[in-house]
Design a protein around this motif. Structure first.
Motif, PDB file in Angstrom:
ATOM      1  N   ARG A  99       0.822  -1.224   0.000  1.00 45.85           N
ATOM      2  CA  ARG A  99       0.000   0.000   0.000  1.00 45.85           C
ATOM      3  C   ARG A  99       0.850   1.265   0.000  1.00 45.85           C
ATOM      4  NH1 ARG A  99       0.361   1.153   5.317  1.00 45.85           N
ATOM      5  NH2 ARG A  99       1.016  -0.691   6.459  1.00 45.85           N
ATOM      6  N   LYS A 100       2.154   1.095  -0.057  1.00 48.04           N
ATOM      7  CA  LYS A 100       3.028   2.275  -0.164  1.00 48.04           C
ATOM      8  C   LYS A 100       3.626   2.322  -1.560  1.00 48.04           C
ATOM      9  CE  LYS A 100       4.441   2.717   4.684  1.00 48.04           C
ATOM     10  NZ  LYS A 100       3.854   4.020   5.025  1.00 48.04           N
ATOM     11  N   ASN A 101       3.823   3.534  -2.077  1.00 46.61           N
ATOM     12  CA  ASN A 101       4.421   3.626  -3.409  1.00 46.61           C
ATOM     13  C   ASN A 101       5.938   3.472  -3.319  1.00 46.61           C
ATOM     14  OD1 ASN A 101       5.541   6.130  -2.778  1.00 46.61           O
ATOM     15  ND2 ASN A 101       3.874   7.290  -3.718  1.00 46.61           N
ATOM     16  N   TYR A 151       8.463   5.502  -3.727  1.00 42.59           N
ATOM     17  CA  TYR A 151       9.131   6.525  -2.908  1.00 42.59           C
ATOM     18  C   TYR A 151       8.981   6.199  -1.418  1.00 42.59           C
ATOM     19  CZ  TYR A 151      10.518  11.137  -1.190  1.00 42.59           C
ATOM     20  OH  TYR A 151      11.162  12.165  -0.540  1.00 42.59           O
ATOM     21  N   GLU A 152       7.739   5.899  -1.024  1.00 38.92           N
ATOM     22  CA  GLU A 152       7.476   5.647   0.404  1.00 38.92           C
ATOM     23  C   GLU A 152       8.161   4.368   0.898  1.00 38.92           C
ATOM     24  OE1 GLU A 152       3.039   7.692   0.212  1.00 38.92           O
ATOM     25  OE2 GLU A 152       3.269   5.531  -0.089  1.00 38.92           O
ATOM     26  N   ASN A 153       8.205   3.353   0.025  1.00 39.91           N
ATOM     27  CA  ASN A 153       8.893   2.117   0.404  1.00 39.91           C
ATOM     28  C   ASN A 153      10.363   2.381   0.689  1.00 39.91           C
ATOM     29  OD1 ASN A 153       7.725  -0.769   0.420  1.00 39.91           O
ATOM     30  ND2 ASN A 153       6.531   0.273  -1.176  1.00 39.91           N
ATOM     31  N   VAL A 154      10.995   3.157  -0.202  1.00 36.59           N
ATOM     32  CA  VAL A 154      12.434   3.407  -0.051  1.00 36.59           C
ATOM     33  C   VAL A 154      12.694   4.324   1.149  1.00 36.59           C
ATOM     34  CG1 VAL A 154      14.508   4.305  -1.199  1.00 36.59           C
ATOM     35  CG2 VAL A 154      12.821   3.032  -2.522  1.00 36.59           C
ATOM     36  N   ALA A 155      11.751   5.246   1.385  1.00 35.10           N
ATOM     37  CA  ALA A 155      11.939   6.221   2.469  1.00 35.10           C
ATOM     38  C   ALA A 155      11.794   5.599   3.866  1.00 35.10           C
ATOM     39  CB  ALA A 155      10.915   7.347   2.316  1.00 35.10           C
ATOM     40  N   LEU A 156      11.097   4.455   3.926  1.00 32.93           N
ATOM     41  CA  LEU A 156      10.704   3.896   5.222  1.00 32.93           C
ATOM     42  C   LEU A 156      11.833   3.746   6.265  1.00 32.93           C
ATOM     43  CD1 LEU A 156       7.990   3.029   6.412  1.00 32.93           C
ATOM     44  CD2 LEU A 156       8.619   0.683   5.852  1.00 32.93           C
ATOM     45  N   PRO A 157      12.954   3.107   5.937  1.00 28.21           N
ATOM     46  CA  PRO A 157      13.995   2.958   6.973  1.00 28.21           C
ATOM     47  C   PRO A 157      14.477   4.293   7.523  1.00 28.21           C
ATOM     48  CG  PRO A 157      14.504   1.599   5.050  1.00 28.21           C
ATOM     49  CD  PRO A 157      13.347   2.466   4.672  1.00 28.21           C
ATOM     50  N   MET A 158      14.570   5.303   6.650  1.00 33.69           N
ATOM     51  CA  MET A 158      15.051   6.609   7.119  1.00 33.69           C
ATOM     52  C   MET A 158      14.009   7.271   8.026  1.00 33.69           C
ATOM     53  SD  MET A 158      17.030   8.197   3.838  1.00 33.69           S
ATOM     54  CE  MET A 158      18.082   9.368   4.674  1.00 33.69           C
ATOM     55  N   GLN A 159      12.724   7.052   7.706  1.00 28.90           N
ATOM     56  CA  GLN A 159      11.667   7.605   8.569  1.00 28.90           C
ATOM     57  C   GLN A 159      11.746   6.963   9.952  1.00 28.90           C
ATOM     58  OE1 GLN A 159       8.274   6.728   6.147  1.00 28.90           O
ATOM     59  NE2 GLN A 159       8.339   8.693   5.083  1.00 28.90           N
ATOM     60  N   LEU A 160      11.950   5.636   9.954  1.00 32.25           N
ATOM     61  CA  LEU A 160      12.017   4.933  11.239  1.00 32.25           C
ATOM     62  C   LEU A 160      13.188   5.413  12.080  1.00 32.25           C
ATOM     63  CD1 LEU A 160      11.146   1.285  10.092  1.00 32.25           C
ATOM     64  CD2 LEU A 160       9.681   2.892  11.308  1.00 32.25           C
ATOM     65  N   TRP A 161      14.251   5.849  11.415  1.00 32.67           N
ATOM     66  CA  TRP A 161      15.426   6.337  12.151  1.00 32.67           C
ATOM     67  C   TRP A 161      15.362   7.846  12.404  1.00 32.67           C
ATOM     68  CZ3 TRP A 161      19.332   4.025  14.792  1.00 32.67           C
ATOM     69  CH2 TRP A 161      19.415   2.635  14.687  1.00 32.67           C
ATOM     70  N   GLY A 162      14.248   8.470  12.020  1.00 31.49           N
ATOM     71  CA  GLY A 162      14.040   9.866  12.363  1.00 31.49           C
ATOM     72  C   GLY A 162      14.826  10.881  11.540  1.00 31.49           C
ATOM     73  N   TYR A 163      15.145  10.548  10.309  1.00 34.10           N
ATOM     74  CA  TYR A 163      15.825  11.536   9.449  1.00 34.10           C
ATOM     75  C   TYR A 163      14.841  12.646   9.051  1.00 34.10           C
ATOM     76  CZ  TYR A 163      19.876   8.466   8.869  1.00 34.10           C
ATOM     77  OH  TYR A 163      20.995   7.701   9.083  1.00 34.10           O
ATOM     78  N   SER A 164      15.385  13.802   8.672  1.00 31.75           N
ATOM     79  CA  SER A 164      14.505  14.911   8.272  1.00 31.75           C
ATOM     80  C   SER A 164      13.942  14.648   6.874  1.00 31.75           C
ATOM     81  CB  SER A 164      15.301  16.216   8.260  1.00 31.75           C
ATOM     82  OG  SER A 164      16.166  16.219   7.140  1.00 31.75           O
ATOM     83  N   SER A 222      11.789   7.386 -12.617  1.00 34.12           N
ATOM     84  CA  SER A 222      10.498   7.714 -13.230  1.00 34.12           C
ATOM     85  C   SER A 222       9.338   6.956 -12.574  1.00 34.12           C
ATOM     86  CB  SER A 222      10.551   7.370 -14.712  1.00 34.12           C
ATOM     87  OG  SER A 222      10.791   5.987 -14.835  1.00 34.12           O
ATOM     88  N   LYS A 223       9.649   6.029 -11.653  1.00 39.05           N
ATOM     89  CA  LYS A 223       8.580   5.179 -11.080  1.00 39.05           C
ATOM     90  C   LYS A 223       8.267   5.525  -9.636  1.00 39.05           C
ATOM     91  CE  LYS A 223       8.142   2.158 -14.524  1.00 39.05           C
ATOM     92  NZ  LYS A 223       6.894   1.983 -15.240  1.00 39.05           N
ATOM     93  N   LEU A 224       8.707   6.676  -9.172  1.00 38.34           N
ATOM     94  CA  LEU A 224       8.593   6.903  -7.722  1.00 38.34           C
ATOM     95  C   LEU A 224       7.164   6.959  -7.209  1.00 38.34           C
ATOM     96  CD1 LEU A 224      10.426  10.290  -6.867  1.00 38.34           C
ATOM     97  CD2 LEU A 224       8.870   9.960  -8.717  1.00 38.34           C
ATOM     98  N   ASN A 225       6.202   7.218  -8.084  1.00 40.17           N
ATOM     99  CA  ASN A 225       4.811   7.232  -7.625  1.00 40.17           C
ATOM    100  C   ASN A 225       4.074   5.913  -7.877  1.00 40.17           C
ATOM    101  OD1 ASN A 225       4.783   9.909  -6.672  1.00 40.17           O
ATOM    102  ND2 ASN A 225       4.803  10.630  -8.790  1.00 40.17           N
ATOM    103  N   SER A 226       4.774   4.955  -8.496  1.00 41.47           N
ATOM    104  CA  SER A 226       4.103   3.669  -8.783  1.00 41.47           C
ATOM    105  C   SER A 226       4.000   2.819  -7.524  1.00 41.47           C
ATOM    106  CB  SER A 226       4.906   2.878  -9.820  1.00 41.47           C
ATOM    107  OG  SER A 226       5.081   3.628 -10.977  1.00 41.47           O
TER     108      SER A 226
END
Ligand SMILES: Nc1ncnc2c1ncn2[C@@H]1O[C@H](COP(=O)(O)OP(=O)(O)OP(=O)(O)O)[C@@H](O)[C@H]1O
Length: 318
Positions: free
Chosen positions: A92-94, A96-109, A128-132
């Motif tokens: 359910r994540k695109n 971009y969100e899939n790749v961003a997840l570990p950094m979010q969990l570690w509290g990056y800006s 070109s696929k970041l929203n897929s």
């Protein structure tokens, strides 16, 4: 980088890793190979502390994994990325969100995350696929997303558990090329588990062969394939059928002289005809290696062997 000494692992009373000792150097691409149930994934999972080992030592960057406390283990794992056969993306994540997840969990800006995610998606060729969403991607593309996600926290080691097993041969090659590029560009040590010898040949510099938790081969990939011992031959399923008459001599051509016309030159210089029983050339770790079996008459054996000895050729009489 990763130093394993006399490692043993039991599940209940069954021993799944028996006295494993290996060293994996920083920057190396290292393959763990074996049939199903050999203990490959267990060994890999011991390397990032997902699995406990029963005895022996496993150090990553000189740190003994089993001595790490909960918090230490968490920051240790930050340094180890992992990719899997079935990608493990969140549906359910695109991208971009899939790749961003570990950094979010570690509290990056947000800015740090945005910069890193775009940089990595560009590295894996998916900007070109970041929203897929994952279900809009091919298997190879999904694995590229998983690779980008595994690299977000800038690990020194990337563990790959059968990452190409669900992919077709062309896609496998493109993912292996991407892993080679990452290894070179980011100087990441890659340890990959596979049951496919073609994967080992295409990418690994060193390989460990496991059977029922035991090491049955451990060498530079070229040497493993150039002169496979009985266990390795059995693993590769190679059967050598040779003539019963005369003497069968097997020649191994290392990378530097695989292309030379050794056989024809020898035939000309010794003024003999040889029966070539079989031979093959193959690409291992970007080098051409080969071996060939020739059949000579009994009375010609000595002069052929003397000739071979004068050249840089590994050989054996079968
Ligand atoms: N959690 C577990 N509990 C008990 N036994 C296990 C567990 N995980 C694995 N095993 C057993 O340990 C042995 C090694 O398993 P492992 O998954 O490491 O092998 P593998 O070489 O990676 O095989 P495959 O390629 O099929 O995944 C197998 O006999 C397996 O059944």
């Amino acid at each position: 980088m990763i130093s394993i000494k006399n490692l043993n692992k039991f599940y209940g009373s069954s021993k799944v890793l028996n006295d494993i000792s290996i060293d994996i150097k920083a920057g190396e691409i290292f393959a763990i190979v074996g049939h199903s149930g050999a203990g490959k994934s267990t060994l890999l999972r011991c390397m990032n502390g997902l699995e406990e080992y029963s005895s022996g030592s496993l150090k990553v960057n000189s740190k003994e994994i089993k001595e790490l406390g909960k918090e230490q283990l968490r920051s240790f794992r930050k340094n180890i990325g992992m990719i899997f056969q079935h990608f493990s993306l969140i549906q359910r994540k695109n991208v971009y969100e899939n790749v961003a997840l570990p950094m979010q969990l570690w509290g990056y800006s947000k800015d740090e995350i945005d910069k890193k995610v775009k940089e990595l998606l560009s590295l894996v060729g998916l900007k070109s696929k970041l929203n897929s969403y994952p279900n809009q991607l091919s298997g190879g593309q999904k694995q590229r997303v998983a690779i980008a996600r595994a690299l977000t926290l800038e690990p020194q080691v990337l563990l790959s558990d059968e990452a190409t097993s669900a992919l077709d041969p062309n896609t496998t090659t493109s993912i292996l090329n991407l892993l080679k590029k990452i290894n070179k560009k980011l100087n990441i040590t890659i340890v990959l588990v596979t049951h496919e010898m073609d994967v080992v040949k295409q990418i690994a510099q060193k390989a460990l062969l496991l059977e029922h938790g035991n090491i049955i081969g451990f060498d530079n990939t070229e040497d493993l394939f150039l002169k496979p011992d009985e266990k390795m031959k059995e693993f590769l399923g190679e059967v050598e059928v040779v003539p019963k008459k005369g003497v069968n001599i097997k020649l191994y051509f290392p990378k530097k002289n695989a292309h030379k016309s050794f056989i024809t030159t020898m035939a000309r210089e010794l003024d003999m005809d040889f029966n070539i029983v079989w031979g093959k050339l193959e690409e291992v770790n970007s080098h051409i290696i080969g071996n060939m079996v020739i059949n000579v008459k009994d009375e010609e054996e000595q002069s052929v062997i003397e000739y071979i000895k004068k050249h840089d050729i590994v050989w054996e009489v079968l």
